[in-house]
Write a protein that holds these residues in place. Structure first.
Motif, PDB file in Angstrom:
ATOM      1  N   GLU A   1      52.624  46.393  16.435  1.00  0.00           N
ATOM      2  CA  GLU A   1      53.988  46.819  16.122  1.00  0.00           C
ATOM      3  C   GLU A   1      54.087  47.058  14.621  1.00  0.00           C
ATOM      4  N   ILE A   2      54.640  48.203  14.251  1.00  0.00           N
ATOM      5  CA  ILE A   2      54.879  48.497  12.840  1.00  0.00           C
ATOM      6  C   ILE A   2      56.374  48.717  12.641  1.00  0.00           C
ATOM      7  N   ILE A   3      56.875  48.263  11.489  1.00  0.00           N
ATOM      8  CA  ILE A   3      58.302  48.305  11.190  1.00  0.00           C
ATOM      9  C   ILE A   3      58.520  48.970   9.835  1.00  0.00           C
ATOM     10  N   ASN A   4      59.491  49.863   9.773  1.00  0.00           N
ATOM     11  CA  ASN A   4      59.914  50.452   8.507  1.00  0.00           C
ATOM     12  C   ASN A   4      60.882  49.465   7.853  1.00  0.00           C
ATOM     13  N   ILE A   5      60.464  48.859   6.742  1.00  0.00           N
ATOM     14  CA  ILE A   5      61.326  47.915   6.041  1.00  0.00           C
ATOM     15  C   ILE A   5      61.946  48.543   4.786  1.00  0.00           C
ATOM     16  N   ASP A   6      61.804  49.855   4.676  1.00  0.00           N
ATOM     17  CA  ASP A   6      62.364  50.575   3.537  1.00  0.00           C
ATOM     18  C   ASP A   6      63.781  51.053   3.872  1.00  0.00           C
ATOM     19  N   LEU A   7      64.482  51.526   2.876  1.00  0.00           N
ATOM     20  CA  LEU A   7      65.842  52.036   3.062  1.00  0.00           C
ATOM     21  C   LEU A   7      65.864  53.531   3.380  1.00  0.00           C
ATOM     22  N   LYS A   8      64.680  54.158   3.394  1.00  0.00           N
ATOM     23  CA  LYS A   8      64.564  55.589   3.683  1.00  0.00           C
ATOM     24  C   LYS A   8      63.640  55.782   4.887  1.00  0.00           C
ATOM     25  N   PRO A   9      63.745  56.932   5.535  1.00  0.00           N
ATOM     26  CA  PRO A   9      62.791  57.225   6.614  1.00  0.00           C
ATOM     27  C   PRO A   9      61.383  57.336   6.051  1.00  0.00           C
ATOM     28  N   ILE A  10      60.411  56.954   6.858  1.00  0.00           N
ATOM     29  CA  ILE A  10      59.005  57.085   6.463  1.00  0.00           C
ATOM     30  C   ILE A  10      58.236  57.769   7.581  1.00  0.00           C
ATOM     31  N   THR A  11      57.100  58.314   7.225  1.00  0.00           N
ATOM     32  CA  THR A  11      56.157  58.797   8.218  1.00  0.00           C
ATOM     33  C   THR A  11      54.924  57.897   8.133  1.00  0.00           C
ATOM     34  N   TYR A  12      54.306  57.651   9.275  1.00  0.00           N
ATOM     35  CA  TYR A  12      53.099  56.827   9.309  1.00  0.00           C
ATOM     36  C   TYR A  12      51.991  57.582  10.025  1.00  0.00           C
ATOM     37  N   LYS A  13      50.773  57.171   9.747  1.00  0.00           N
ATOM     38  CA  LYS A  13      49.605  57.741  10.414  1.00  0.00           C
ATOM     39  C   LYS A  13      48.584  56.628  10.583  1.00  0.00           C
ATOM     40  N   VAL A  14      47.974  56.554  11.767  1.00  0.00           N
ATOM     41  CA  VAL A  14      46.943  55.558  12.063  1.00  0.00           C
ATOM     42  C   VAL A  14      45.628  56.297  12.246  1.00  0.00           C
ATOM     43  N   LYS A  15      44.616  55.848  11.529  1.00  0.00           N
ATOM     44  CA  LYS A  15      43.286  56.438  11.633  1.00  0.00           C
ATOM     45  C   LYS A  15      42.288  55.357  12.026  1.00  0.00           C
ATOM     46  N   THR A  16      41.169  55.768  12.574  1.00  0.00           N
ATOM     47  CA  THR A  16      40.093  54.850  12.913  1.00  0.00           C
ATOM     48  C   THR A  16      38.764  55.444  12.476  1.00  0.00           C
ATOM     49  N   THR A  17      37.808  54.563  12.195  1.00  0.00           N
ATOM     50  CA  THR A  17      36.468  55.019  11.835  1.00  0.00           C
ATOM     51  C   THR A  17      35.691  55.475  13.062  1.00  0.00           C
ATOM     52  N   ALA A  18      36.242  55.221  14.244  1.00  0.00           N
ATOM     53  CA  ALA A  18      35.541  55.568  15.485  1.00  0.00           C
ATOM     54  C   ALA A  18      36.474  56.291  16.460  1.00  0.00           C
ATOM     55  N   PRO A  19      36.905  57.518  16.138  1.00  0.00           N
ATOM     56  CA  PRO A  19      37.818  58.217  17.045  1.00  0.00           C
ATOM     57  C   PRO A  19      37.188  58.531  18.395  1.00  0.00           C
TER      58      PRO A  19
ATOM     59  N   GLY B   1      53.889  59.411  13.299  1.00  0.00           N
ATOM     60  CA  GLY B   1      55.287  59.550  13.669  1.00  0.00           C
ATOM     61  C   GLY B   1      56.204  59.277  12.500  1.00  0.00           C
ATOM     62  N   VAL B   2      57.476  59.193  12.815  1.00  0.00           N
ATOM     63  CA  VAL B   2      58.521  58.942  11.822  1.00  0.00           C
ATOM     64  C   VAL B   2      59.280  57.694  12.241  1.00  0.00           C
ATOM     65  N   LEU B   3      59.592  56.853  11.266  1.00  0.00           N
ATOM     66  CA  LEU B   3      60.396  55.657  11.517  1.00  0.00           C
ATOM     67  C   LEU B   3      61.638  55.702  10.629  1.00  0.00           C
ATOM     68  N   ALA B   4      62.788  55.574  11.257  1.00  0.00           N
ATOM     69  CA  ALA B   4      64.045  55.476  10.515  1.00  0.00           C
ATOM     70  C   ALA B   4      64.109  54.108   9.841  1.00  0.00           C
ATOM     71  N   PRO B   5      64.952  53.943   8.830  1.00  0.00           N
ATOM     72  CA  PRO B   5      65.079  52.637   8.175  1.00  0.00           C
ATOM     73  C   PRO B   5      65.369  51.528   9.187  1.00  0.00           C
ATOM     74  N   GLY B   6      64.583  50.464   9.122  1.00  0.00           N
ATOM     75  CA  GLY B   6      64.775  49.316   9.999  1.00  0.00           C
ATOM     76  C   GLY B   6      64.225  49.461  11.405  1.00  0.00           C
ATOM     77  N   SER B   7      63.715  50.621  11.755  1.00  0.00           N
ATOM     78  CA  SER B   7      63.215  50.811  13.117  1.00  0.00           C
ATOM     79  C   SER B   7      61.738  50.437  13.213  1.00  0.00           C
ATOM     80  N   SER B   8      61.274  50.304  14.445  1.00  0.00           N
ATOM     81  CA  SER B   8      59.886  49.931  14.679  1.00  0.00           C
ATOM     82  C   SER B   8      59.302  50.752  15.814  1.00  0.00           C
ATOM     83  N   THR B   9      57.993  50.704  15.937  1.00  0.00           N
ATOM     84  CA  THR B   9      57.303  51.345  17.048  1.00  0.00           C
ATOM     85  C   THR B   9      56.074  50.520  17.388  1.00  0.00           C
TER      86      THR B   9
END
Length: 133
Positions: free
Chosen positions: A40-58, A68-76
């Motif tokens: 679970e990842i959470i945006n703890i900032d006051l602005k929207p953020i974008t995140y990306k997850v990468k792996t060394t072994a796709p 994706g995009v996370l609104a302030p305070g939201s999680s995925t």
């Protein structure tokens, strides 16, 4: 092999904290013939953020959603599935990386625009990373 394996998550720091990864360990559980885990990842900032997850072994892992995009305070919840035929015991060297950056008010948030943003971003724009082991 047991029905459960885990990777310890070692959190790195870069810049101001905008994103939080809730758990310290990515645990893979066996469900039927598949091994999967989630983070679970959470945006703890006051602005929207974008995140990306990468792996060394796709070729060994499927990460969904990988960005994706996370609104302030939201999680995925990001799900990680081991591709059938791969063994967890041989993957201790594999890593996962969670990156994020702030989104300006003028940025579009559809998946195509976010993918393009990550392709064009410069390393200095990435504000926070977490290395998973």
């Amino acid at each position: 092999m047991s029905d459960q394996s885990s990777f310890t998550l070692e959190k790195g720091t870069a810049g101001d904290e905008m994103l939080r990864v809730v758990q310290d360990t990515l645990i893979f559980n066996k469900t039927g013939n598949d091994y999967s885990g989630s983070v679970e990842i959470i945006n703890i900032d006051l602005k929207p953020i974008t995140y990306k997850v990468k792996t060394t072994a796709p070729d060994k892992f499927r990460v969904r959603p990988s960005s994706g995009v996370l609104a302030p305070g939201s999680s995925t919840t990001v799900n990680v599935v081991l591709v059938p035929g791969c063994q967890l015991t041989t993957l201790s060297r594999e890593k996962f990386l969670v990156m994020c950056m702030a989104l300006g008010a003028d940025k579009q948030t559809n998946s195509q625009d976010i993918a393009e943003l990550w392709k064009k971003c410069k390393a200095a724009a990435v504000s926070r990373t977490f290395d998973y082991f």
